[in-house]
Design an enzyme around this catalytic site. Structure first.
Site, mmCIF file in Angstrom:
data_model
loop_
_atom_site.group_PDB
_atom_site.id
_atom_site.type_symbol
_atom_site.label_atom_id
_atom_site.label_comp_id
_atom_site.label_asym_id
_atom_site.label_seq_id
_atom_site.Cartn_x
_atom_site.Cartn_y
_atom_site.Cartn_z
ATOM 1 N N ASP A 1 -5.606 -0.553 -2.077
ATOM 2 C CA ASP A 1 -6.338 -1.443 -2.986
ATOM 3 C C ASP A 1 -7.643 -1.933 -2.400
ATOM 4 O O ASP A 1 -7.886 -1.863 -1.196
ATOM 5 C CB ASP A 1 -5.486 -2.675 -3.299
ATOM 6 N N ASP B 1 -4.972 2.530 10.651
ATOM 7 C CA ASP B 1 -6.385 2.236 10.912
ATOM 8 C C ASP B 1 -6.506 1.781 12.371
ATOM 9 O O ASP B 1 -6.510 2.610 13.271
ATOM 10 C CB ASP B 1 -6.848 1.187 9.898
ATOM 11 N N ASP C 1 0.730 3.337 4.207
ATOM 12 C CA ASP C 1 -0.351 4.060 3.552
ATOM 13 C C ASP C 1 -1.363 4.620 4.541
ATOM 14 O O ASP C 1 -1.725 5.785 4.477
ATOM 15 C CB ASP C 1 -1.064 3.152 2.515
ATOM 16 N N GLY D 1 0.784 -1.242 0.000
ATOM 17 C CA GLY D 1 0.000 0.000 0.000
ATOM 18 C C GLY D 1 0.808 1.280 0.000
ATOM 19 O O GLY D 1 0.341 2.317 -0.468
ATOM 20 N N GLY E 1 -4.142 0.302 13.858
ATOM 21 C CA GLY E 1 -2.789 0.539 14.353
ATOM 22 C C GLY E 1 -1.980 -0.726 14.559
ATOM 23 O O GLY E 1 -0.777 -0.662 14.799
ATOM 24 N N THR F 1 -0.944 -3.056 12.501
ATOM 25 C CA THR F 1 0.122 -3.288 11.518
ATOM 26 C C THR F 1 1.360 -2.480 11.893
ATOM 27 O O THR F 1 2.471 -3.026 11.990
ATOM 28 C CB THR F 1 -0.338 -2.867 10.096
ATOM 29 N N LEU F 2 1.153 -1.198 12.131
ATOM 30 C CA LEU F 2 2.306 -0.337 12.430
ATOM 31 C C LEU F 2 3.016 -0.797 13.707
ATOM 32 O O LEU F 2 4.246 -0.877 13.748
ATOM 33 C CB LEU F 2 1.848 1.111 12.566
ATOM 34 N N LYS G 1 -7.267 6.995 10.065
ATOM 35 C CA LYS G 1 -8.742 6.960 10.158
ATOM 36 C C LYS G 1 -9.173 7.380 11.546
ATOM 37 O O LYS G 1 -8.722 6.821 12.540
ATOM 38 C CB LYS G 1 -9.252 5.540 9.879
HETATM 39 P P1 5GP Z 1 -4.268 -1.454 10.733
HETATM 40 O O1 5GP Z 1 -3.397 -2.592 11.142
HETATM 41 O O2 5GP Z 1 -3.788 -0.099 11.164
HETATM 42 O O3 5GP Z 1 -5.703 -1.663 11.145
HETATM 43 O O4 5GP Z 1 -4.358 -1.490 9.184
HETATM 44 C C1 5GP Z 1 -3.379 -1.046 8.433
HETATM 45 C C2 5GP Z 1 -3.365 -1.708 7.074
HETATM 46 O O5 5GP Z 1 -4.674 -2.166 6.672
HETATM 47 C C3 5GP Z 1 -2.940 -0.676 6.107
HETATM 48 O O6 5GP Z 1 -1.543 -0.735 5.903
HETATM 49 C C4 5GP Z 1 -3.724 -1.028 4.870
HETATM 50 O O7 5GP Z 1 -2.962 -1.917 4.101
HETATM 51 C C5 5GP Z 1 -4.961 -1.741 5.373
HETATM 52 N N1 5GP Z 1 -6.128 -0.835 5.421
HETATM 53 C C6 5GP Z 1 -6.683 -0.262 6.522
HETATM 54 N N2 5GP Z 1 -7.721 0.540 6.184
HETATM 55 C C7 5GP Z 1 -7.811 0.468 4.832
HETATM 56 C C8 5GP Z 1 -8.676 1.103 3.880
HETATM 57 O O8 5GP Z 1 -9.584 1.899 4.166
HETATM 58 N N3 5GP Z 1 -8.454 0.799 2.582
HETATM 59 C C9 5GP Z 1 -7.482 -0.063 2.181
HETATM 60 N N4 5GP Z 1 -7.374 -0.281 0.887
HETATM 61 N N5 5GP Z 1 -6.627 -0.653 3.051
HETATM 62 C C10 5GP Z 1 -6.800 -0.402 4.367
HETATM 63 MG MG MG Z 2 -0.734 -1.888 4.357
#
Ligand code: 5GP
Ligand code: MG
Length: 181
Positions: A157, A101, A98, A44, A103, A105-106, A129
């Protein structure tokens, strides 16, 4: 490029350009002339990474780490593939993703990189978000805060499509359905 009829543009090209320039300005102010290693979270961050590094003028290296947490719009357990990670021991590392959300992943990628012994580690994301975070740690540099909606484009994506849109758009709920088995 015209927006397809089913998407709502959240950030147009001009807004993204301004946001990425702002982000780059913050990164330049933080590191000044110090060399850095920029690590992009694939896939992403691909477009942001390419635009951001061209706005940075300190000596820099680029590495990649793969993290995947979505299938369509459904979350699945996070998997991290560090095979393309550069040597970060003793380096000032800037992690680029990218979207922030929940958090998770980070936080997990940060833990992975920290375990490798960088001199410092900061993180930058294009999007955060509102109201979704489940972790204490937040990125150091954020270009935009957006509403809680599923967005695509500028690297993001849906089922591997739409990464090439030059703007960020929200998929309307009736466009979100499971890919055929
Ligand atoms: P987290 O672990 O912070 O919830 O999610 C992060 C990862 O989920 C991002 O790196 C991304 O790849 C994916 N992601 C989270 N929200 C979205 C979204 O609204 N659209 C897309 N395409 N990917 C998302
Ligand atoms: Mg990602």
């Amino acid at each position: 490029m015209e927006a397809p009829f089913f998407v709502k543009v959240v950030l147009n090209q001009e807004q993204i350009r301004a946001g990425v320039e702002r982000l780059a300005g913050q990164v330049r102010a933080w590191y000044e002339e110090r060399p850095i290693t920029v690590v992009g979270v694939m896939t992403g961050s691909l477009v942001l990474l390419a635009d951001l590094i061209r706005l940075l003028d300190m000596p820099l290296k680029v590495g990649l780490v793969q993290a995947a947490s979505y299938e369509g719009t459904n979350r699945r357990p996070l998997s991290i593939n560090p095979d393309m990670m550069p040597d970060v021991v003793g380096h000032d590392v800037l992690l680029v993703d990218d979207i922030f959300d929940t958090g998770h992943t980070l936080v997990e990628v940060v833990a992975l990189i920290r375990s490798l012994g960088p001199k410092s580690l900061r993180s930058a994301v294009l999007l955060r978000k509102e109201g979704r975070q489940q972790v204490e740690h937040h990125p150091d540099f954020v270009a935009f805060d957006i509403d809680n909606q599923f967005v695509v484009g500028y690297g993001l994506d849906y089922c591997d499509a739409y990464r090439n849109l030059p703007y960020v758009a929200a998929l309307e709920p009736d466009e979100l359905h499971e890919p055929a088995e």
